[in-house]
Scaffold this active site. Sequence first.
Site, PDB file in Angstrom:
ATOM      1  N   GLU A  77      48.709  42.207  36.734  1.00  0.00           N
ATOM      2  CA  GLU A  77      47.304  41.880  36.427  1.00  0.00           C
ATOM      3  C   GLU A  77      46.414  42.143  37.637  1.00  0.00           C
ATOM      4  OE1 GLU A  77      46.430  41.361  33.356  1.00  0.00           O
ATOM      5  OE2 GLU A  77      48.552  41.463  32.884  1.00  0.00           O
ATOM      6  N   TRP A 131      45.667  45.710  37.620  1.00  0.00           N
ATOM      7  CA  TRP A 131      44.603  46.088  36.669  1.00  0.00           C
ATOM      8  C   TRP A 131      43.242  45.909  37.333  1.00  0.00           C
ATOM      9  CZ3 TRP A 131      44.456  48.895  32.518  1.00  0.00           C
ATOM     10  CH2 TRP A 131      45.568  48.969  31.664  1.00  0.00           C
ATOM     11  N   TRP A 163      27.179  53.423  16.218  1.00  0.00           N
ATOM     12  CA  TRP A 163      27.441  52.008  15.922  1.00  0.00           C
ATOM     13  C   TRP A 163      26.444  51.496  14.895  1.00  0.00           C
ATOM     14  CZ3 TRP A 163      31.872  50.486  17.776  1.00  0.00           C
ATOM     15  CH2 TRP A 163      32.373  51.092  18.914  1.00  0.00           C
ATOM     16  N   ASN A 177      41.986  35.297  28.969  1.00  0.00           N
ATOM     17  CA  ASN A 177      42.057  36.754  28.753  1.00  0.00           C
ATOM     18  C   ASN A 177      42.357  37.123  27.299  1.00  0.00           C
ATOM     19  OD1 ASN A 177      42.205  39.570  29.752  1.00  0.00           O
ATOM     20  ND2 ASN A 177      44.327  39.376  29.067  1.00  0.00           N
ATOM     21  N   TRP A 204      35.998  46.016  28.435  1.00  0.00           N
ATOM     22  CA  TRP A 204      35.254  46.251  27.177  1.00  0.00           C
ATOM     23  C   TRP A 204      35.566  47.648  26.655  1.00  0.00           C
ATOM     24  CZ3 TRP A 204      32.796  43.628  23.468  1.00  0.00           C
ATOM     25  CH2 TRP A 204      32.518  42.284  23.711  1.00  0.00           C
TER      26      TRP A 204
HETATM   27  C1  LIG Z   1      36.516  41.992  27.394  1.00  0.00           C
HETATM   28  C2  LIG Z   1      37.031  41.498  28.739  1.00  0.00           C
HETATM   29  C3  LIG Z   1      36.143  41.241  29.773  1.00  0.00           C
HETATM   30  C4  LIG Z   1      36.608  40.814  31.035  1.00  0.00           C
HETATM   31  N1  LIG Z   1      35.698  40.557  32.035  1.00  0.00           N
HETATM   32  C5  LIG Z   1      36.143  40.171  33.255  1.00  0.00           C
HETATM   33  C6  LIG Z   1      35.225  39.888  34.311  1.00  0.00           C
HETATM   34  O1  LIG Z   1      33.992  40.013  34.161  1.00  0.00           O
HETATM   35  N2  LIG Z   1      35.737  39.458  35.508  1.00  0.00           N
HETATM   36  C7  LIG Z   1      37.084  39.334  35.716  1.00  0.00           C
HETATM   37  O2  LIG Z   1      37.490  38.943  36.834  1.00  0.00           O
HETATM   38  N3  LIG Z   1      37.973  39.618  34.741  1.00  0.00           N
HETATM   39  C8  LIG Z   1      37.551  40.009  33.516  1.00  0.00           C
HETATM   40  N4  LIG Z   1      38.463  40.250  32.522  1.00  0.00           N
HETATM   41  C9  LIG Z   1      39.906  40.216  32.820  1.00  0.00           C
HETATM   42  C10 LIG Z   1      40.607  38.868  32.603  1.00  0.00           C
HETATM   43  O3  LIG Z   1      40.313  38.355  31.330  1.00  0.00           O
HETATM   44  C11 LIG Z   1      40.244  37.809  33.648  1.00  0.00           C
HETATM   45  O4  LIG Z   1      40.409  38.359  34.945  1.00  0.00           O
HETATM   46  C12 LIG Z   1      41.194  36.606  33.531  1.00  0.00           C
HETATM   47  O5  LIG Z   1      41.067  36.014  32.254  1.00  0.00           O
HETATM   48  C13 LIG Z   1      40.821  35.581  34.591  1.00  0.00           C
HETATM   49  O6  LIG Z   1      41.667  34.459  34.492  1.00  0.00           O
HETATM   50  P1  LIG Z   1      42.749  34.148  35.612  1.00  0.00           P
HETATM   51  O7  LIG Z   1      42.134  34.198  36.971  1.00  0.00           O
HETATM   52  O8  LIG Z   1      43.397  32.850  35.215  1.00  0.00           O
HETATM   53  O9  LIG Z   1      43.746  35.366  35.429  1.00  0.00           O
HETATM   54  P2  LIG Z   1      45.289  35.583  35.815  1.00  0.00           P
HETATM   55  O10 LIG Z   1      46.022  35.833  34.548  1.00  0.00           O
HETATM   56  O11 LIG Z   1      45.793  34.511  36.712  1.00  0.00           O
HETATM   57  O12 LIG Z   1      45.254  36.997  36.592  1.00  0.00           O
HETATM   58  C14 LIG Z   1      45.126  37.073  38.028  1.00  0.00           C
HETATM   59  C15 LIG Z   1      43.947  37.922  38.422  1.00  0.00           C
HETATM   60  O13 LIG Z   1      44.165  39.263  38.022  1.00  0.00           O
HETATM   61  C16 LIG Z   1      42.931  39.864  37.642  1.00  0.00           C
HETATM   62  N5  LIG Z   1      43.034  40.272  36.229  1.00  0.00           N
HETATM   63  C17 LIG Z   1      43.767  39.673  35.255  1.00  0.00           C
HETATM   64  N6  LIG Z   1      43.670  40.352  34.098  1.00  0.00           N
HETATM   65  C18 LIG Z   1      42.841  41.395  34.340  1.00  0.00           C
HETATM   66  C19 LIG Z   1      42.342  42.468  33.549  1.00  0.00           C
HETATM   67  N7  LIG Z   1      42.672  42.626  32.250  1.00  0.00           N
HETATM   68  N8  LIG Z   1      41.492  43.341  34.116  1.00  0.00           N
HETATM   69  C20 LIG Z   1      41.116  43.218  35.417  1.00  0.00           C
HETATM   70  N9  LIG Z   1      41.567  42.245  36.227  1.00  0.00           N
HETATM   71  C21 LIG Z   1      42.413  41.343  35.691  1.00  0.00           C
HETATM   72  C22 LIG Z   1      41.833  38.808  37.837  1.00  0.00           C
HETATM   73  O14 LIG Z   1      41.261  38.990  39.106  1.00  0.00           O
HETATM   74  C23 LIG Z   1      42.637  37.504  37.773  1.00  0.00           C
HETATM   75  O15 LIG Z   1      42.047  36.422  38.471  1.00  0.00           O
HETATM   76  C24 LIG Z   1      38.008  40.661  31.254  1.00  0.00           C
HETATM   77  C25 LIG Z   1      38.895  40.921  30.195  1.00  0.00           C
HETATM   78  C26 LIG Z   1      38.420  41.320  28.963  1.00  0.00           C
HETATM   79  C27 LIG Z   1      39.402  41.606  27.844  1.00  0.00           C
END
Ligand SMILES: Cc1cc2nc3c(=O)[nH]c(=O)nc-3n(C[C@H](O)[C@H](O)[C@H](O)COP(=O)(O)OP(=O)(O)OC[C@H]3O[C@@H](n4cnc5c(N)ncnc54)[C@H](O)[C@@H]3O)c2cc1C
Length: 253
Positions: free
Chosen positions: A60, A63, A91, A126, A167
């Site tokens: 993650e 990503w 759209w 997420n 997105w």
């Molecule tokens: C439509 C959509 C919009 C999103 N917008 C954002 C946003 O504006 N800011 C944001 O930080 N994340 C975004 N994410 C990714 C992800 O949902 C969040 O990073 C995550 O939910 C944050 O929770 P966590 O810190 O507990 O994640 P954890 O599961 O603990 O993951 C650890 C870290 O990895 C990174 N990460 C995790 N998943 C992703 C991912 N799919 N893409 C990029 N980085 C990721 C984040 O920095 C996160 O804190 C988005 C995902 C989706 C599907």
Amino acid sequence: MLWHDFRTRIGRYHVERDYPALAATSGLSAHLRFGTLSIRELVRYARADAGEGAQAWLAELIWREFYQMLLWHYPDTVEHAFLANLDALPWPNPPGHFAAWTEARTGYPIVDAAMRELARTGRLHNRLRMVTASFLVKDLHCDWRQGERWFASQLLDYDQAANVGNWQWCASTGTDAQPWFRLFNPVSQSERFDPDGTYIRRWLPELAGIPARHIHAPWTLPAGQAARLDYPPPIVDHGRARAATLALYKSCR
Ligand SMILES: Cc1cc2nc3c(=O)[nH]c(=O)nc-3n(C[C@H](O)[C@H](O)[C@H](O)COP(=O)(O)OP(=O)(O)OC[C@H]3O[C@@H](n4cnc5c(N)ncnc54)[C@H](O)[C@@H]3O)c2cc1C
């Protein structure tokens, strides 16, 4: 504190991370976004732990870096689809759909519970970001850019690179995106990732008394009971919306 706490749970991350009712993810995204935690320190820690949980978490973090790199090299993707053939996708943006989504009035409990949590707290799991984004684009037929802007206005951890990249992933217009013919079914996502409806009941107390077998789709309640709920009927039929989405994407292939 959050980071130390997460380290006690990281070993279960790969099995629990998709269940929004559990506190299974790190919750560190806002700290990573604003630089109050070092990405290098977190990556070093995860790389030193060979367990499945830490390795799934490392993926993650990767990503995140991938989307940062993408925005740097392709800044146009903020406004344009990465896949050029899908940039002019027509759209339909049906009247009322976007407002119903932002106001948690779609009639799909998992979507509405998530949109309510987002509006009240600025946070969202997420799995639910994926479900709500897919629903806006592929069930409600609204342009993904509207959804991206709405998330930007609501999320505490808003990060342009991650938000735009994800997105576009959900809309199937980005790099390595979800294939356009793959659509999330909001009811089966709900049954799978919130099986007993704990998350839905937390954010939609108006549905708290509904048995688990009906909570994902209240319109399946016996006749009369659904009508007495203080909750709207589904705004679209998922099957019909799905067929229209497939036709829309096919028209741009
Ligand atoms: C439509 C959509 C919009 C999103 N917008 C954002 C946003 O504006 N800011 C944001 O930080 N994340 C975004 N994410 C990714 C992800 O949902 C969040 O990073 C995550 O939910 C944050 O929770 P966590 O810190 O507990 O994640 P954890 O599961 O603990 O993951 C650890 C870290 O990895 C990174 N990460 C995790 N998943 C992703 C991912 N799919 N893409 C990029 N980085 C990721 C984040 O920095 C996160 O804190 C988005 C995902 C989706 C599907």
